[in-house]
Scaffold this active site. Structure first.
Site, short mmCIF file in Angstrom:
data_model
loop_
_atom_site.label_atom_id
_atom_site.label_comp_id
_atom_site.label_asym_id
_atom_site.label_seq_id
_atom_site.Cartn_x
_atom_site.Cartn_y
_atom_site.Cartn_z
N ASP A 1 0.83 -1.20 0.00
CA ASP A 1 0.00 0.00 0.00
C ASP A 1 0.87 1.26 0.00
OD1 ASP A 1 -2.43 1.44 0.26
OD2 ASP A 1 -2.02 1.72 2.38
N THR B 1 -3.22 5.38 -4.06
CA THR B 1 -2.16 6.17 -3.41
C THR B 1 -0.83 6.05 -4.15
OG1 THR B 1 -1.88 4.29 -1.92
CG2 THR B 1 -3.14 6.13 -1.10
N THR B 2 -0.53 4.85 -4.67
CA THR B 2 0.73 4.66 -5.40
C THR B 2 0.70 5.44 -6.72
OG1 THR B 2 0.77 2.44 -4.48
CG2 THR B 2 2.34 2.90 -6.21
N ASP C 1 -9.00 -0.56 1.82
CA ASP C 1 -8.99 0.08 0.50
C ASP C 1 -10.22 -0.33 -0.30
OD1 ASP C 1 -6.65 1.20 1.19
OD2 ASP C 1 -5.41 0.32 -0.37
#
Length: 530
Positions: free
Chosen positions: A64, A97-98, A381
């Site tokens: 994550d 998020t990445t 998530d």
């Protein structure tokens, strides 16, 4: 590096170092690229995990992006902006998020190249802002698909897509169904009558042992607590729950005062008592005699959620307006059933049939702590993604589809402008391709060939929409290494995830691009010597 210590003439003297102009930009781009490179290999369904060990030796194994960046102790000020960016995406959307970090780093890198080619940062910022607005409009207009036009599997597919890059991806069907069911269980309505899906109403508990597929979804709220004394009943039906915190300073008070207080609570009809502080043995005796379940040292967050679900109110003191001590029965909440259950070596209290709001509990099973923690993050998530899809009712095809379409659209759009912003928008269009390229590289496929094939499909879809309109749904299949229709394949993401990603990444790149001077003040020598 130019030092400003002891500079002569009318210039301001600064105790420290000053860097300005291109030096600072290059340094910022290097720092931001270093951060992006850390998370780059964890993007996509075939991304790899990172193992992070902190200063006391605690190990975290995760995929994550937000968690990785949170655990890195970043010192560079520009790189810190990226860490905050990932956290913001995590709060707003819960997923992506990445991607947002990789895109922001790529935008900054390309902006720096334009500055080196004598384009002023203000022109680049203006171009990026135009590109961001156009990109968001294009996604909503062309790429977004309303979920009511898709079948009932759209939600499951969104949850599976979110999990595909995580540890739960192997059992995607099983966990996706669990996530969607959990979200449907906690459905509530706001004052305007719109449906709301609070992720916090879902309690996630972790227990060692058994396999991941033996995780279960339970109706009702559960906390990892045992009864305060073995003499108490294991379960009570038709429950009245109360939350007195007033048992805090028991040891300092006379026992008979405490006894009176407990009896006031019991007289109001309470048969389950929860408190955030301790209950001493003398007080426990009264609860045991009355056949009441009491739990001590319940975390405050859990206490509030149980109070909200059962309609109870958290009682801080028994004192009333007249200065006497009373306990009002209206502070009690109701639930159908409260019981203690054993899970592996631990006990948990479950509250079922809560009167006011629905609650759900996911009990995760797994081999070790690292695995359970990563499953928890992965589930969080997916829950956020399902929440966004249910509330917005709009999805886009995944697998690099949106980014490839944007790159074609913005390239064509940039040629309609006759100003310097044209160059910035063209670079923005190229930067969007970093995501499909990274996905392909991580899958050990030929990125150049795959991305070229994908762009060709989207070019046809945009130039001849009547004939090739369906091709705008095409994205990458990273297992087979081909281009396919990702809507039919069930690779879907919330529209909000993409639009927020573009907005946040652009804002972060602009924030860092604006910086052209870095002054590091030297620590005061007198303070240092003390």
């Amino acid at each position: 590096m130019q030092s400003a210590v002891g500079s002569v003439g009318p210039r301001l003297q600064i105790q420290g170092d000053r860097q300005s102009g291109q030096d600072v930009r290059t340094q910022n781009v290097t720092a931001v690229s270093a951060i992006a490179n850390i998370v780059k290999t964890s993007l996509g369904p075939v991304g790899l995990d990172k193992m992070l060990v902190d200063d006391v030796g605690d190990v975290t194994v995760t995929n994550d992006g937000a968690t990785i960046l949170k655990l890195l102790e970043v010192e560079h000020p520009a790189a810190k902006i990226l860490v905050e960016l990932a956290e913001l995406q995590d709060q707003e959307v819960g997923d992506g998020t990445t991607s947002v970090v990789i895109l922001a780093a790529e935008l900054l890198k390309r902006a720096n190249e334009l500055v080196l080619n004598k384009i002023h940062p203000t022109n680049i910022i203006g171009g990026y802002r135009i590109a961001m607005r156009e990109a968001c409009k294009f996604i909503d207009r062309e790429m977004a698909i309303k979920t009511d036009t898709l079948d009932e599997h759209a939600l499951l597919n969104c949850a599976k897509t979110s999990m595909s890059s995580k540890i739960t991806g192997g059992d995607g069907d099983f966990f996706a169904k669990m996530v969607v069911d959990a979200m449907q269980l906690v459905k509530t309505y706001d004052d305007m009558g719109n449906p709301r899906y609070p992720v916090k109403a879902i309690s996630v508990l972790k227990a060692h042992g058994k396999s991941a597929r033996e995780s279960v979804l339970m109706d009702g709220y559960a906390i990892p607590m045992a009864r305060a004394a073995q003499g108490m009943p294991r379960h009570i039906f038709q429950v009245l729950v109360t939350d007195p915190k007033e048992l805090e300073k028991i040891r300092e008070r006379e026992f008979d005062i405490t006894k009176e207080r407990i009896q006031k609570i019991l007289a109001a009809g309470a048969n389950v008592v929860l408190t955030t502080k301790g209950i001493d043995d003398m007080s426990l005796k009264y609860f045991v005699e009355a056949g009441v379940i009491a739990c001590r040292r319940v975390p405050k967050d859990d206490l509030r959620r149980i109070a909200r679900a059962t309609g109870a109110s958290v009682v801080l003191t028994l004192a009333d307006m007249e200065g006497n001590e009373t306990f009002d029965a209206s502070s009690l909440g109701t639930a159908d059933n409260v019981q203690e259950e054993r899970v592996s070596d631990d006990a948990m209290m479950t509250f079922k049939g809560c009167k006011f709001s629905k609650a759900a509990t996911v009990l995760l099973r797994g081999a070790n702590d690292y695995m359970l923690d990563e499953m928890d993050r992965s589930l969080h998530d997916s829950l956020c993604v399902v929440k966004r899809v249910l509330e917005s009712g709009s999805v886009v095809p995944g697998g690099g589809s949106v980014e490839a379409a944007l790159s074609i659209y913005l390239e064509n759009f940039s040629t309609t402008l006759g100003s310097r912003e044209q160059l910035a928008i063209a670079e923005f269009a190229n930067a969007a391709l970093v995501l499909p390229k990274t996905l392909s590289v991580n899958a050990a496929k030929d990125a150049t060939e795959l991305v070229a094939a994908l762009r060709a499909k989207h070019y046809q879809a945009q130039t001849e929409p009547e004939k090739y309109g369906i091709q705008k749904q095409f994205g990458l299949d990273l297992i087979e290494g081909v281009v396919r229709n990702n809507v039919l394949a069930g690779v879907l993401e919330p529209t909000m995830s993409k639009t927020k990603m573009i907005q946040f990444a652009t804002e972060a790149a602009i924030t860092i691009l604006r910086i052209d001077d870095l002054i590091r003040l030297a620590p005061d020598e007198e303070e240092g010597g003390q």
